[in-house]
Write a protein that holds these residues in place. Sequence first.
Motif, PDB file in Angstrom:
ATOM      1  N   HIS A 204       0.870  -1.175   0.000  1.00  8.04           N
ATOM      2  CA  HIS A 204       0.000   0.000   0.000  1.00  8.04           C
ATOM      3  C   HIS A 204       0.910   1.228   0.000  1.00  8.04           C
ATOM      4  CE1 HIS A 204      -3.003   2.941   1.126  1.00  8.04           C
ATOM      5  NE2 HIS A 204      -2.321   3.244   2.214  1.00  8.04           N
ATOM      6  N   PRO A 205       1.054   1.935  -1.148  1.00  2.79           N
ATOM      7  CA  PRO A 205       1.969   3.073  -1.198  1.00  2.79           C
ATOM      8  C   PRO A 205       1.384   4.358  -0.653  1.00  2.79           C
ATOM      9  CG  PRO A 205       0.989   2.728  -3.337  1.00  2.79           C
ATOM     10  CD  PRO A 205       0.461   1.626  -2.447  1.00  2.79           C
ATOM     11  N   GLY A 206       0.076   4.379  -0.374  1.00  4.55           N
ATOM     12  CA  GLY A 206      -0.566   5.616   0.039  1.00  4.55           C
ATOM     13  C   GLY A 206      -0.833   6.510  -1.162  1.00  4.55           C
ATOM     14  N   LEU A 207      -1.201   7.754  -0.880  1.00  5.85           N
ATOM     15  CA  LEU A 207      -1.452   8.708  -1.954  1.00  5.85           C
ATOM     16  C   LEU A 207      -0.143   9.086  -2.634  1.00  5.85           C
ATOM     17  CD1 LEU A 207      -4.015  11.109  -0.216  1.00  5.85           C
ATOM     18  CD2 LEU A 207      -4.503   9.175  -1.720  1.00  5.85           C
ATOM     19  N   VAL A 208      -0.155   9.102  -3.953  1.00  4.47           N
ATOM     20  CA  VAL A 208       1.038   9.437  -4.726  1.00  4.47           C
ATOM     21  C   VAL A 208       0.693  10.587  -5.663  1.00  4.47           C
ATOM     22  CG1 VAL A 208       2.863   8.572  -6.221  1.00  4.47           C
ATOM     23  CG2 VAL A 208       1.686   7.003  -4.654  1.00  4.47           C
TER      24      VAL A 208
ATOM     25  N   TRP B 286      -7.219  16.602  -6.614  1.00  4.90           N
ATOM     26  CA  TRP B 286      -6.577  17.744  -5.950  1.00  4.90           C
ATOM     27  C   TRP B 286      -5.984  17.314  -4.602  1.00  4.90           C
ATOM     28  CZ3 TRP B 286      -7.260  20.154  -1.271  1.00  4.90           C
ATOM     29  CH2 TRP B 286      -6.571  21.359  -1.080  1.00  4.90           C
ATOM     30  N   VAL B 287      -6.766  16.574  -3.819  1.00  6.24           N
ATOM     31  CA  VAL B 287      -6.273  16.103  -2.520  1.00  6.24           C
ATOM     32  C   VAL B 287      -5.044  15.231  -2.697  1.00  6.24           C
ATOM     33  CG1 VAL B 287      -6.814  14.600  -0.570  1.00  6.24           C
ATOM     34  CG2 VAL B 287      -8.493  16.279  -1.339  1.00  6.24           C
ATOM     35  N   THR B 288      -5.088  14.333  -3.670  1.00  6.00           N
ATOM     36  CA  THR B 288      -3.954  13.438  -3.905  1.00  6.00           C
ATOM     37  C   THR B 288      -2.708  14.198  -4.291  1.00  6.00           C
ATOM     38  OG1 THR B 288      -5.445  11.648  -4.585  1.00  6.00           O
ATOM     39  CG2 THR B 288      -3.144  11.471  -5.261  1.00  6.00           C
ATOM     40  N   ASN B 289      -2.836  15.143  -5.199  1.00  5.10           N
ATOM     41  CA  ASN B 289      -1.674  15.906  -5.653  1.00  5.10           C
ATOM     42  C   ASN B 289      -1.186  16.899  -4.610  1.00  5.10           C
ATOM     43  OD1 ASN B 289      -1.560  14.596  -8.099  1.00  5.10           O
ATOM     44  ND2 ASN B 289      -2.755  16.138  -9.183  1.00  5.10           N
ATOM     45  N   THR B 290      -2.055  17.292  -3.689  1.00  5.47           N
ATOM     46  CA  THR B 290      -1.661  18.241  -2.647  1.00  5.47           C
ATOM     47  C   THR B 290      -0.991  17.543  -1.466  1.00  5.47           C
ATOM     48  OG1 THR B 290      -3.482  19.725  -3.246  1.00  5.47           O
ATOM     49  CG2 THR B 290      -2.475  20.032  -1.062  1.00  5.47           C
ATOM     50  N   PHE B 291      -1.546  16.432  -1.052  1.00  7.22           N
ATOM     51  CA  PHE B 291      -1.069  15.772   0.166  1.00  7.22           C
ATOM     52  C   PHE B 291      -0.320  14.452  -0.089  1.00  7.22           C
ATOM     53  CE2 PHE B 291      -4.861  18.230   1.360  1.00  7.22           C
ATOM     54  CZ  PHE B 291      -4.301  19.068   2.317  1.00  7.22           C
ATOM     55  N   GLY B 292      -0.316  13.990  -1.327  1.00  5.51           N
ATOM     56  CA  GLY B 292       0.356  12.731  -1.627  1.00  5.51           C
ATOM     57  C   GLY B 292       1.867  12.853  -1.601  1.00  5.51           C
TER      58      GLY B 292
END
Length: 210
Positions: free
Chosen positions: A127-131, A146-152
């Motif tokens: 499980h790599p998490g958000l990327v 947006w959430v993924t690119n902001t916090f990944g």
Amino acid sequence: MLVNAAGVFRKERHVTPDGLELTFATNVVAYFLLTNLLLDALKRAAHAGKANTGTIGTPGPAASPARIVNIASRYGNTTLNFDDLQTAKGKYNYLRSTPPTMLARVLLTQEFGERLRGTGVVANAVHPGLVKDTALLQDVGGPFRWVTNTFGAPADKAADTAVWLATAPETAEVSGKLWAKRKELPTPGMGSDPEARRRLWEACTRLTGL
């Protein structure tokens, strides 16, 4: 080693030229088929690695077993609907179609681990998490992207556990597990059901003709 990392996250239902729903075909069937097609080569690599063990008992670089690493995800309370694995019934939604494929990857990893026991080939899921900044969510867009690119995490950091499983001496004999940040994760619910593993394997066998 084999690292299965392909995946799709589609807003609408698509069917492949083979007649399979695209999300299930890419996220599950492709992992099953490619890995099975390469199993003989992986077993030969594992055997060659054992043969190259150093004379004083210290394994050389080739002595690590062949490894399969499947990029997956935590799957929460998701279950597999074996009567509708390809989300053909009801209204299609990516939040309905995609999470079960992550559970399926975990189940396939466990089944590969069991079937390959004693061959020198190990299989694990990650499980790599958000990327951030990948093409995975290009079709979906919106707040989720947006959430993924902001916090990944950037791709190189997200890949750390996968690389560790594929190369580290301490993971050479670990198999059939789900990992994140180099720590084993539990597989609750259907993720610990041997019968679900068997049914999924049989379904993939039928769909691929293996």
